[in-house]
Design a protein around this motif. Sequence first.
Motif, PDB file in Angstrom:
ATOM      1  N   UNK A 208       0.896  -1.344   0.014  1.00  0.00           N
ATOM      2  CA  UNK A 208       0.107  -0.087  -0.004  1.00  0.00           C
ATOM      3  C   UNK A 208       0.801   1.490   0.055  1.00  0.00           C
ATOM      4  N   UNK A 209       2.077   1.313   0.730  1.00  0.00           N
ATOM      5  CA  UNK A 209       2.875   2.248   0.827  1.00  0.00           C
ATOM      6  C   UNK A 209       3.382   2.633  -0.408  1.00  0.00           C
ATOM      7  N   UNK A 210       3.792   1.700  -1.222  1.00  0.00           N
ATOM      8  CA  UNK A 210       4.346   1.595  -2.359  1.00  0.00           C
ATOM      9  C   UNK A 210       3.267   2.344  -3.621  1.00  0.00           C
ATOM     10  N   UNK A 211       2.244   1.876  -3.506  1.00  0.00           N
ATOM     11  CA  UNK A 211       1.185   2.253  -4.332  1.00  0.00           C
ATOM     12  C   UNK A 211       0.770   3.647  -4.193  1.00  0.00           C
ATOM     13  N   UNK A 212       0.579   3.991  -2.945  1.00  0.00           N
ATOM     14  CA  UNK A 212       0.365   5.612  -2.511  1.00  0.00           C
ATOM     15  C   UNK A 212       1.556   6.539  -2.609  1.00  0.00           C
ATOM     16  N   UNK A 213       2.715   5.828  -2.882  1.00  0.00           N
ATOM     17  CA  UNK A 213       3.976   6.748  -2.675  1.00  0.00           C
ATOM     18  C   UNK A 213       4.195   7.347  -1.471  1.00  0.00           C
TER      19      UNK A 213
ATOM     20  N   UNK B  67       6.417   4.477   5.264  1.00  0.00           N
ATOM     21  CA  UNK B  67       5.506   3.345   6.122  1.00  0.00           C
ATOM     22  C   UNK B  67       5.102   4.312   7.265  1.00  0.00           C
ATOM     23  N   UNK B  68       5.514   4.944   7.858  1.00  0.00           N
ATOM     24  CA  UNK B  68       4.938   5.515   9.153  1.00  0.00           C
ATOM     25  C   UNK B  68       3.730   6.226   8.651  1.00  0.00           C
ATOM     26  N   UNK B  69       3.642   7.158   7.685  1.00  0.00           N
ATOM     27  CA  UNK B  69       2.485   7.830   7.120  1.00  0.00           C
ATOM     28  C   UNK B  69       1.363   6.816   6.501  1.00  0.00           C
ATOM     29  N   UNK B  70       1.751   6.014   6.087  1.00  0.00           N
ATOM     30  CA  UNK B  70       0.896   4.787   5.671  1.00  0.00           C
ATOM     31  C   UNK B  70       0.246   4.251   6.742  1.00  0.00           C
ATOM     32  N   UNK B  71       1.003   3.982   8.004  1.00  0.00           N
ATOM     33  CA  UNK B  71       0.229   3.392   9.247  1.00  0.00           C
ATOM     34  C   UNK B  71      -0.655   4.631   9.606  1.00  0.00           C
TER      35      UNK B  71
ATOM     36  N   UNK C 241       3.016 -15.180   5.300  1.00  0.00           N
ATOM     37  CA  UNK C 241       4.155 -14.362   5.822  1.00  0.00           C
ATOM     38  C   UNK C 241       3.564 -13.870   7.127  1.00  0.00           C
ATOM     39  N   UNK C 242       3.925 -14.677   8.246  1.00  0.00           N
ATOM     40  CA  UNK C 242       3.217 -14.220   9.623  1.00  0.00           C
ATOM     41  C   UNK C 242       3.829 -12.844  10.100  1.00  0.00           C
ATOM     42  N   UNK C 243       4.929 -12.459   9.509  1.00  0.00           N
ATOM     43  CA  UNK C 243       5.432 -10.934   9.928  1.00  0.00           C
ATOM     44  C   UNK C 243       4.470  -9.987   9.274  1.00  0.00           C
ATOM     45  N   UNK C 244       3.856 -10.228   8.321  1.00  0.00           N
ATOM     46  CA  UNK C 244       3.186  -9.189   7.593  1.00  0.00           C
ATOM     47  C   UNK C 244       1.568  -9.342   7.873  1.00  0.00           C
ATOM     48  N   UNK C 245       0.773  -8.073   7.800  1.00  0.00           N
ATOM     49  CA  UNK C 245      -0.748  -8.000   7.719  1.00  0.00           C
ATOM     50  C   UNK C 245      -1.113  -7.573   6.495  1.00  0.00           C
ATOM     51  N   UNK C 246      -2.198  -8.122   6.180  1.00  0.00           N
ATOM     52  CA  UNK C 246      -2.968  -7.552   4.794  1.00  0.00           C
ATOM     53  C   UNK C 246      -4.023  -6.703   5.197  1.00  0.00           C
ATOM     54  N   UNK C 247      -4.149  -5.609   4.658  1.00  0.00           N
ATOM     55  CA  UNK C 247      -5.418  -4.798   4.922  1.00  0.00           C
ATOM     56  C   UNK C 247      -6.278  -4.817   3.833  1.00  0.00           C
ATOM     57  N   UNK C 248      -7.640  -4.929   4.263  1.00  0.00           N
ATOM     58  CA  UNK C 248      -8.520  -5.246   3.512  1.00  0.00           C
ATOM     59  C   UNK C 248      -9.811  -4.177   3.999  1.00  0.00           C
ATOM     60  N   UNK C 249     -10.461  -4.204   2.706  1.00  0.00           N
ATOM     61  CA  UNK C 249     -11.670  -3.206   3.214  1.00  0.00           C
ATOM     62  C   UNK C 249     -13.053  -3.925   3.688  1.00  0.00           C
TER      63      UNK C 249
END
Length: 139
Positions: A57-62, A65-69, A89-97
Amino acid sequence: MSEADAERAGTVWRAMLALVHERHDRRKEVCEALDLSFVRIKALRRLAGSPLTMRELAARLQTDAPYTTLVVDDLERRGLVRREPHPSDRRAKLVTTTDLGRSEAARAEAILTQPPPQMLALSPAELDDLARLVAKLDS
């Protein structure tokens, strides 16, 4: 291309930018309708297509990471998105609508893609010409 042709292309390009970004910019309208900043609307629209990791998401929004959070935190507080464990990937979270998030993303899309009255007044032949030129610019 001659210098005169390049200048003419620049003039036309600036007119197109003014038309889309100034005269018929729907960002203010969509921000007021959804009571969200435009970057939050942008995030919601990206997430409505499919879940993304915070990094994606951060990459797509350009954005960093802190601002994306901060953006996702706000969307989550409003009930528009949720974080879920990533399946591989247990280290990552998916953001879903959420259902509400998908509904608001669709509302934003409808506002942002509504053509201006002047475009609706074009004849079918003019629209065909414009579509052909836009496709040529996009190739």
